[in-house]
Design a protein around this motif. Structure first.
Motif, short mmCIF file in Angstrom:
data_model
loop_
_atom_site.label_atom_id
_atom_site.label_comp_id
_atom_site.label_asym_id
_atom_site.label_seq_id
_atom_site.Cartn_x
_atom_site.Cartn_y
_atom_site.Cartn_z
N ASN A 249 0.81 -1.20 0.00
CA ASN A 249 0.00 0.00 0.00
C ASN A 249 0.85 1.27 0.00
O ASN A 249 2.05 1.23 0.31
N ASP A 250 0.21 2.39 -0.33
CA ASP A 250 0.80 3.72 -0.20
C ASP A 250 2.05 3.89 -1.04
O ASP A 250 2.99 4.59 -0.65
N ASP A 251 2.09 3.31 -2.23
CA ASP A 251 3.24 3.42 -3.13
C ASP A 251 2.91 4.42 -4.23
O ASP A 251 2.36 4.06 -5.27
N ILE A 252 3.23 5.68 -4.01
CA ILE A 252 2.91 6.72 -4.99
C ILE A 252 3.90 6.71 -6.16
O ILE A 252 3.56 7.08 -7.28
N LEU A 253 5.15 6.25 -5.90
CA LEU A 253 6.17 6.33 -6.94
C LEU A 253 5.83 5.46 -8.15
O LEU A 253 6.07 5.85 -9.30
N SER A 254 5.24 4.27 -7.90
CA SER A 254 4.88 3.41 -9.02
C SER A 254 3.84 4.08 -9.92
O SER A 254 3.87 3.93 -11.14
N MET A 255 2.92 4.84 -9.32
CA MET A 255 1.92 5.55 -10.10
C MET A 255 2.54 6.70 -10.89
O MET A 255 2.13 6.98 -12.02
N VAL A 256 3.55 7.36 -10.30
CA VAL A 256 4.29 8.41 -11.02
C VAL A 256 4.94 7.82 -12.26
O VAL A 256 4.86 8.38 -13.36
N THR A 307 -0.03 14.23 -2.58
CA THR A 307 0.89 14.69 -3.62
C THR A 307 1.67 15.91 -3.11
O THR A 307 2.18 16.69 -3.87
N GLY A 308 1.74 16.03 -1.77
CA GLY A 308 2.34 17.22 -1.19
C GLY A 308 3.85 17.32 -1.30
O GLY A 308 4.42 18.40 -1.13
N TYR A 309 4.51 16.21 -1.60
CA TYR A 309 5.97 16.27 -1.77
C TYR A 309 6.31 17.24 -2.89
O TYR A 309 5.68 17.23 -3.95
N GLU A 310 7.32 18.11 -2.66
CA GLU A 310 7.65 19.14 -3.64
C GLU A 310 9.05 18.98 -4.20
O GLU A 310 9.98 18.56 -3.49
N LEU A 311 9.17 19.30 -5.46
CA LEU A 311 10.47 19.38 -6.12
C LEU A 311 10.52 20.74 -6.81
O LEU A 311 9.69 21.03 -7.67
N ASN A 312 11.49 21.55 -6.39
CA ASN A 312 11.63 22.91 -6.93
C ASN A 312 10.33 23.71 -6.80
O ASN A 312 9.93 24.46 -7.70
N GLY A 313 9.64 23.49 -5.68
CA GLY A 313 8.42 24.24 -5.42
C GLY A 313 7.17 23.69 -6.08
O GLY A 313 6.09 24.28 -5.94
N ASN A 314 7.27 22.57 -6.79
CA ASN A 314 6.13 21.99 -7.48
C ASN A 314 5.75 20.66 -6.83
O ASN A 314 6.62 19.83 -6.55
N THR A 315 4.44 20.46 -6.61
CA THR A 315 3.98 19.20 -6.03
C THR A 315 3.94 18.11 -7.10
O THR A 315 3.95 18.38 -8.31
N LEU A 316 3.85 16.86 -6.64
CA LEU A 316 3.93 15.71 -7.56
C LEU A 316 2.90 15.78 -8.67
O LEU A 316 3.19 15.46 -9.83
N ASN A 317 1.68 16.18 -8.33
CA ASN A 317 0.62 16.17 -9.33
C ASN A 317 0.76 17.26 -10.38
O ASN A 317 0.14 17.19 -11.44
N THR A 318 1.55 18.28 -10.10
CA THR A 318 1.75 19.37 -11.07
C THR A 318 3.02 19.21 -11.89
O THR A 318 3.25 19.96 -12.83
N ILE A 319 3.83 18.22 -11.54
CA ILE A 319 5.04 17.93 -12.31
C ILE A 319 4.70 16.95 -13.41
O ILE A 319 4.16 15.88 -13.16
#
Length: 447
Positions: A249-256, A307-319
């Motif tokens: 459960n809770d594996d967001i990376l595979s969905m990315v 999707t709150g994890y951020e990279l360069n100020g962008n959340t996962l769902n907006t990348i």
């Protein structure tokens, strides 16, 4: 397998178990009801047929009498104890003998793998012909034309009519291929499946499954409830969760990585030699639209991922982690679409959303073992494709009453995605793999 003297929530009656074969004389069969020790039957939302295993003790030279070749018919009938119970009958093909273990000089234990008869027949048929219509209409035509199976009521999908030439597939392979193009008005995928409870096939969209009301009585996992089971009525015993397990459960990376969190999709028209407008996919926006459209219930709408994890100020769902290009051919037929064709960009986006929902719905799963009584009602399906209410206590020593001490992440209304029926001499249990798209809010409790 006679029931115990005092029936329980795990009691059942094996009314019939016979093996027949084309090698036998007309009407001849071998009765193995009294020598069967175990039956397991598997249902799955992604499979329009049942599979299973059967174990029986051979102390009457059954193995040699049948002379198994992998095409014998096994007919089974089961029911709950009592004169008013409805029998459930199914025909399977014994696909192979998996084990034949000698127990002593005069007996062996034999394990066979079984598959529902229409699935075996499907493997013998090659479909290579055109079909025209909406995807759900084509699915029914393929199955009825080639396998003669009836369907329960099918809700028409939200896609334009299309024409497909089935490319040398079996009927079931062809139906599953077309199923992937059946999408509801709320952009949810369709499922094509079979159940133990009846002989019809079912083709149902995810939104309809999630909008069905579960049994008002919840299933509880509680040591205090389990310890008092012996003094409870059969009906009360039927709602005890005997065991549960969560996994993967809770594996967001595979969905990315599959392009189902944040991605850019482009449909390239091979006939015109140019791409259509880009489709920007955002899973957070998509699931919130599902809440707004009541696909995800508003009383259970705390999304079970972040999707709150951020990279360069962008959340996962907006990348836009994936850039996916797919080929389509337009105007091949003057009056209908091809398999991949869609009327506009919005219809192409429906395909992306439906594919994402198919993946997300199975992302957070819990396996529960339940008494079999409630799942052997007969005449209608009450397993896969239906919702079930599960309740678990949280890990707190607070002395609150049971309803106030819920684990809001585990508890909730779940969709039964896969079910294993386990019939043993002493009992009948169901292992249900249950899924949900959202959790209960912290302050909420199940009604």
């Amino acid at each position: 397998m006679p029931p115990r003297e005092k029936p329980t929530a795990n009691s059942f009656v094996l009314e019939k178990a016979t093996i027949s074969s084309s090698a036998f004389s007309d009407g001849a069969f071998i009765d193995i009801k009294n020598v069967i020790t175990d039956i397991e039957i598997f249902e799955h939302l992604d499979k329009p047929y049942l599979t299973g295993t059967v174990v029986f003790v051979d102390d009457a030279n059954i193995y040699n009498s049948v002379d198994f070749t992998g095409s014998e018919k096994l007919s089974i009938s089961v029911a709950l104890p009592g004169d008013e119970s409805t029998s459930i009958e199914k025909d399977f093909i014994i696909q192979k003998v998996m084990k034949n273990i000698k127990g002593n000089d005069n007996s062996s234990t034999i394990l066979v793998h079984i598959i529902e008869e229409h699935a075996f027949n499907s493997s013998l048929i090659n479909v290579n012909k055109p079909y025209t219509g909406k995807p759900t209409d084509i699915i029914q035509s393929i199955i009825i034309d080639n396998l003669g199976k009836e369907f329960s009521e099918v809700d028409e999908d939200d896609q334009e009519p299309m024409r497909v030439i089935i490319p040398n597939l079996t009927p079931i392979e062809a139906a599953l291929w077309v199923r992937n193009r059946a999408i509801s008005a709320t952009s949810t995928p369709y499922y094509l499946f079979s159940t133990l409870a009846n002989k019809k096939l079912h083709c149902i969209p995810l939104d309809k499954m999630l909008q069905t009301s579960p049994d008002i009585t919840p299933y509880w996992y509680s040591q205090s409830v389990t310890s008092a089971a012996a003094s409870q009525s059969i009906e009360e015993q039927s709602y005890i969760i005997q065991y549960y397990e969560t996994k993967n459960n809770d594996d967001i990376l595979s969905m990315v990585n599959m392009g189902f969190v944040g991605a850019k999709y482009t449909y390239y028209d091979s006939m015109l030699g140019r791409p259509g407008p880009a489709i920007i996919f955002d899973i957070d926006k998509t699931l919130n639209e599902m809440v707004a459209n009541d696909v995800i219930a508003k009383n259970q709408n705390k999304l079970s991922f972040t999707t709150g994890y951020e990279l360069n100020g962008n959340t996962l769902n907006t990348i836009q982690s994936k850039n996916v290009t797919r080929l389509v051919s337009t105007d091949v037929f003057p009056d209908v679409n091809t398999y991949n064709e869609a009327a506009n960009t919005a219809k192409h986006k429906q395909k992306v959303i439906a594919a994402a929902m198919r993946q997300f719905v199975g992302r957070n799963a819990i396996d529960v073992i339940l008494p079999g009584r409630n799942f052997l009602i007969g005449e209608y399906s009450n397993t896969i494709g239906n919702q079930i209410k599960l309740k678990f206590l949280n890990n707190s020593v607070n002395t609150k009453n049971r309803d106030e001490n819920l684990d809001t992440k585990k508890s909730g209304d779940y969709l039964m995605y896969a079910v294993k029926h386990v019939f043993k001499k002493e009992r009948y249990d169901v292992t249900a793999s249950c899924v949900k798209l959202a959790d209960l809010p912290q302050e909420s409790e199940l009604s």
